[in-house]
Motif scaffolding. Structure first.
Motif, PDB file in Angstrom:
ATOM      1  N   PHE A  79     -15.362  31.893  41.782  1.00 27.15           N
ATOM      2  CA  PHE A  79     -15.342  31.847  40.321  1.00 27.15           C
ATOM      3  C   PHE A  79     -14.680  33.079  39.705  1.00 27.15           C
ATOM      4  CE2 PHE A  79     -19.161  29.548  41.752  1.00 27.15           C
ATOM      5  CZ  PHE A  79     -18.826  28.275  41.310  1.00 27.15           C
ATOM      6  N   THR A  80     -14.326  34.056  40.535  1.00 27.96           N
ATOM      7  CA  THR A  80     -13.722  35.276  40.037  1.00 27.96           C
ATOM      8  C   THR A  80     -12.251  35.052  39.732  1.00 27.96           C
ATOM      9  OG1 THR A  80     -15.221  36.622  41.371  1.00 27.96           O
ATOM     10  CG2 THR A  80     -13.249  37.703  40.522  1.00 27.96           C
ATOM     11  N   ALA A  81     -11.853  35.386  38.511  1.00 25.29           N
ATOM     12  CA  ALA A  81     -10.440  35.277  38.158  1.00 25.29           C
ATOM     13  C   ALA A  81      -9.645  36.307  38.940  1.00 25.29           C
ATOM     14  CB  ALA A  81     -10.268  35.513  36.647  1.00 25.29           C
ATOM     15  N   SER A  82      -8.578  35.858  39.587  1.00 18.44           N
ATOM     16  CA  SER A  82      -7.780  36.764  40.409  1.00 18.44           C
ATOM     17  C   SER A  82      -7.101  37.843  39.569  1.00 18.44           C
ATOM     18  CB  SER A  82      -6.716  35.972  41.166  1.00 18.44           C
ATOM     19  OG  SER A  82      -5.864  35.303  40.254  1.00 18.44           O
ATOM     20  N   SER A  83      -7.028  37.610  38.256  1.00 14.06           N
ATOM     21  CA  SER A  83      -6.358  38.561  37.375  1.00 14.06           C
ATOM     22  C   SER A  83      -7.261  39.717  36.961  1.00 14.06           C
ATOM     23  CB  SER A  83      -5.895  37.828  36.108  1.00 14.06           C
ATOM     24  OG  SER A  83      -7.021  37.257  35.454  1.00 14.06           O
ATOM     25  N   GLN A  84      -8.565  39.608  37.214  1.00 16.18           N
ATOM     26  CA  GLN A  84      -9.496  40.600  36.681  1.00 16.18           C
ATOM     27  C   GLN A  84      -9.472  41.882  37.495  1.00 16.18           C
ATOM     28  OE1 GLN A  84     -11.147  39.715  33.807  1.00 16.18           O
ATOM     29  NE2 GLN A  84     -11.412  41.907  33.713  1.00 16.18           N
ATOM     30  N   PHE A  85      -9.333  43.006  36.812  1.00 15.86           N
ATOM     31  CA  PHE A  85      -9.282  44.291  37.484  1.00 15.86           C
ATOM     32  C   PHE A  85     -10.610  45.041  37.411  1.00 15.86           C
ATOM     33  CE2 PHE A  85      -5.154  43.841  38.668  1.00 15.86           C
ATOM     34  CZ  PHE A  85      -4.471  45.006  38.960  1.00 15.86           C
ATOM     35  N   ALA A  86     -11.364  44.891  36.344  1.00 16.19           N
ATOM     36  CA  ALA A  86     -12.497  45.793  36.143  1.00 16.19           C
ATOM     37  C   ALA A  86     -13.663  45.093  35.478  1.00 16.19           C
ATOM     38  CB  ALA A  86     -12.074  46.989  35.293  1.00 16.19           C
ATOM     39  N   CYS A  87     -14.830  45.693  35.662  1.00 16.52           N
ATOM     40  CA  CYS A  87     -16.038  45.278  34.953  1.00 16.52           C
ATOM     41  C   CYS A  87     -16.054  45.968  33.595  1.00 16.52           C
ATOM     42  CB  CYS A  87     -17.255  45.700  35.781  1.00 16.52           C
ATOM     43  SG  CYS A  87     -18.772  45.916  34.829  1.00 16.52           S
ATOM     44  N   VAL A  88     -16.270  45.200  32.551  1.00 18.10           N
ATOM     45  CA  VAL A  88     -16.327  45.754  31.199  1.00 18.10           C
ATOM     46  C   VAL A  88     -17.603  45.290  30.524  1.00 18.10           C
ATOM     47  CG1 VAL A  88     -15.129  45.991  28.998  1.00 18.10           C
ATOM     48  CG2 VAL A  88     -13.811  45.528  31.079  1.00 18.10           C
ATOM     49  N   PHE A  89     -18.404  46.231  29.993  1.00 18.52           N
ATOM     50  CA  PHE A  89     -19.526  45.830  29.149  1.00 18.52           C
ATOM     51  C   PHE A  89     -19.473  46.612  27.845  1.00 18.52           C
ATOM     52  CE2 PHE A  89     -21.119  49.080  32.033  1.00 18.52           C
ATOM     53  CZ  PHE A  89     -21.878  49.927  31.243  1.00 18.52           C
ATOM     54  N   LYS A  90     -19.931  45.958  26.761  1.00 16.81           N
ATOM     55  CA  LYS A  90     -19.693  46.482  25.419  1.00 16.81           C
ATOM     56  C   LYS A  90     -20.968  46.428  24.583  1.00 16.81           C
ATOM     57  CE  LYS A  90     -16.418  43.331  25.304  1.00 16.81           C
ATOM     58  NZ  LYS A  90     -15.300  42.468  24.916  1.00 16.81           N
ATOM     59  N   LEU A  91     -21.095  47.403  23.695  1.00 14.41           N
ATOM     60  CA  LEU A  91     -22.193  47.443  22.742  1.00 14.41           C
ATOM     61  C   LEU A  91     -21.617  47.266  21.352  1.00 14.41           C
ATOM     62  CD1 LEU A  91     -24.249  50.501  24.110  1.00 14.41           C
ATOM     63  CD2 LEU A  91     -24.256  48.126  24.893  1.00 14.41           C
ATOM     64  N   PHE A 122     -17.395  50.251  27.933  1.00  9.49           N
ATOM     65  CA  PHE A 122     -17.539  50.957  29.201  1.00  9.49           C
ATOM     66  C   PHE A 122     -16.856  50.132  30.298  1.00  9.49           C
ATOM     67  CE2 PHE A 122     -21.026  51.956  26.390  1.00  9.49           C
ATOM     68  CZ  PHE A 122     -21.108  53.346  26.468  1.00  9.49           C
ATOM     69  N   TYR A 123     -15.925  50.754  30.988  1.00 10.60           N
ATOM     70  CA  TYR A 123     -15.153  50.086  32.031  1.00 10.60           C
ATOM     71  C   TYR A 123     -15.475  50.731  33.380  1.00 10.60           C
ATOM     72  CZ  TYR A 123     -12.130  48.759  28.055  1.00 10.60           C
ATOM     73  OH  TYR A 123     -11.627  48.284  26.870  1.00 10.60           O
ATOM     74  N   ILE A 124     -15.851  49.925  34.383  1.00  7.12           N
ATOM     75  CA  ILE A 124     -16.018  50.393  35.759  1.00  7.12           C
ATOM     76  C   ILE A 124     -14.867  49.835  36.566  1.00  7.12           C
ATOM     77  CG2 ILE A 124     -17.469  50.418  37.804  1.00  7.12           C
ATOM     78  CD1 ILE A 124     -19.892  49.996  35.992  1.00  7.12           C
ATOM     79  N   ASP A 125     -14.066  50.736  37.128  1.00  3.59           N
ATOM     80  CA  ASP A 125     -12.848  50.326  37.813  1.00  3.59           C
ATOM     81  C   ASP A 125     -12.912  50.707  39.291  1.00  3.59           C
ATOM     82  OD1 ASP A 125     -10.273  49.274  38.012  1.00  3.59           O
ATOM     83  OD2 ASP A 125      -9.359  51.242  37.742  1.00  3.59           O
TER      84      ASP A 125
END
Length: 380
Positions: free
Chosen positions: A86-98, A177-180
């Motif tokens: 289910f993971t998009a091959s284009s995705q580079f990083a985890c992003v969460f936002k407030l 916040f981006y975790i790469d």
């Protein structure tokens, strides 16, 4: 409609009763910085206030294990899994936002924010990169800095915001916040614990304008980046066409890097969030801008220049841009791998400088990279 601060003080009691969705009333800032917890992840309600959209692959839960909590009784556990059908091959990083609409009003005004702090536990034996961004009005995104997340332990990250760059009542819409690095790892999986996201609100550390060296027949220093204090006078800002495809950026001062006659340089690290190449489009990209207080001291300038060193294996395009009385001056140089180049911008005849900025092009082509800058100077 926005009100002046003096009116906001008079109406502060009324403002306290207004729902979080109203952004028309501004409270006066405290006299000194107060570090206020924005989200401590005590319960599921706190988890609901974190926007993840399709940038998280895996799951987020509340953890009550005291070994992974720094504030209160809970934290957010992120179990990332980019090795999935289910993971998009284009995705580079985890992003969460407030999103600030779901939080207290005091977190909304960037000109009152001094710091963005986050505690994050890296449960892997590998370092990762954390980037912190602020998304605001008019599709502006400011990325103050980035940090390495050390392996097997807590990381206490404090990102300075530099409120003196922002006009009064500059509205924040999201803290990002981006975790790469997880998608590039061999296992493509990682676990992190996030706690105690807090915002420094107040006026401590007031900005002190710097005097430029006296003019001479030779070059005149604007910023040599030979000391960490020079970082107070630059800010990274982007006009965002698509907020999900932002390039990463971290800006710091490297005291032991020698470029020409200089010991000390501005280190700019960068990457991208998306494999489709949408992180950079023509007219987009992070501008590293110089504070107006320095520009106001420059007169009778004929040219402005900066020295760039490229340690990467990839050629990078770097543009130096200035504006004066509505006129734009721009000079782009392609810096070869391992090369040191001076980017010199002729501005003879300009009546002072209204803005001055650097841009690193082609984020979508270069993946991650690094450039060093020194000797930002002008010739009068």
């Amino acid at each position: 409609m926005k009100f002046k601060k003096i009116i906001a003080v008079m109406l502060s009691a009324v403002c306290a009763l207004i729902a979080a969705g109203s952004s028309g009333c501004k409270k006066s800032a405290p006299a000194a910085t107060e570090f206020c917890v924005m989200n401590g992840y005590e319960n599921y309600s706190d988890l609901e206030k974190t926007l993840m959209n399709d940038n998280i692959f895996g799951k987020a839960t509340i953890c009550k294990d005291g070994n992974f909590v720094t504030e209160g009784e809970g934290s957010m556990k992120l179990d990332l899994d980019f090795d999935s059908e289910f993971t998009a091959s284009s995705q580079f990083a985890c992003v969460f936002k407030l999103n600030v609409d779901r939080y207290d009003e005091k977190f909304r005004w960037l000109d009152d924010i001094t710091d963005i702090c986050i505690d994050i536990y890296n449960a892997q034996g590998t370092k990762y990169d954390l980037y912190v961004g602020v998304y605001g009005d008019q599709n502006k995104c400011w990325l103050s800095d980035g940090a390495k997340i050390a392996a097997n332990g807590w990381n206490f990250v404090d990102i300075p915001v530099k409120p003196w760059f922002f006009e009064e009542d500059t509205l924040v819409r999201e803290y990002r916040f981006y975790i790469d690095g997880v998608t590039e790892s061999e296992e493509k999986k990682a676990t992190f614990y996030v706690d105690n996201i807090r915002i420094g609100v107040g006026a401590e550390g007031v900005f002190s304008p710097r005097e430029l060296p006296a003019q001479s027949a030779g070059e005149n220093e604007i910023l040599d980046f030979d000391c960490a204090d020079d970082l107070d006078y630059i800010l990274s800002v982007q006009s965002v066409a698509d907020g999900e495809f932002l390039p990463f950026l971290s800006v710091g001062q490297s005291p032991y890097v020698k470029i020409g006659e200089n010991s000390g340089a501005l280190k700019v690290g960068f990457g991208r969030t998306h494999a489709w190449g949408l992180a950079y489009v023509e007219g987009n990209g992070y501008d590293i801008s110089v504070h107006e207080s320095l520009l106001s001291k420059i007169a009778n300038q004929k040219s402005v220049g900066i020295v760039c060193y490229n340690p990467d294996s990839t050629v990078h395009g770097v543009t130096l841009t200035a504006q004066s009385a509505g006129r734009i001056y721009s000079q782009k140089v392609y810096v070869e791998s391992g090369a040191t180049e001076k980017i010199e911008l002729v501005v003879d005849g300009a009546s002072g400088l209204d803005s001055l900025s650097l841009r690193i092009d082609s984020w979508n082509l270069t993946d991650s990279g690094c450039l060093y800058f020194a000797q930002l100077r002008y010739v009068a």
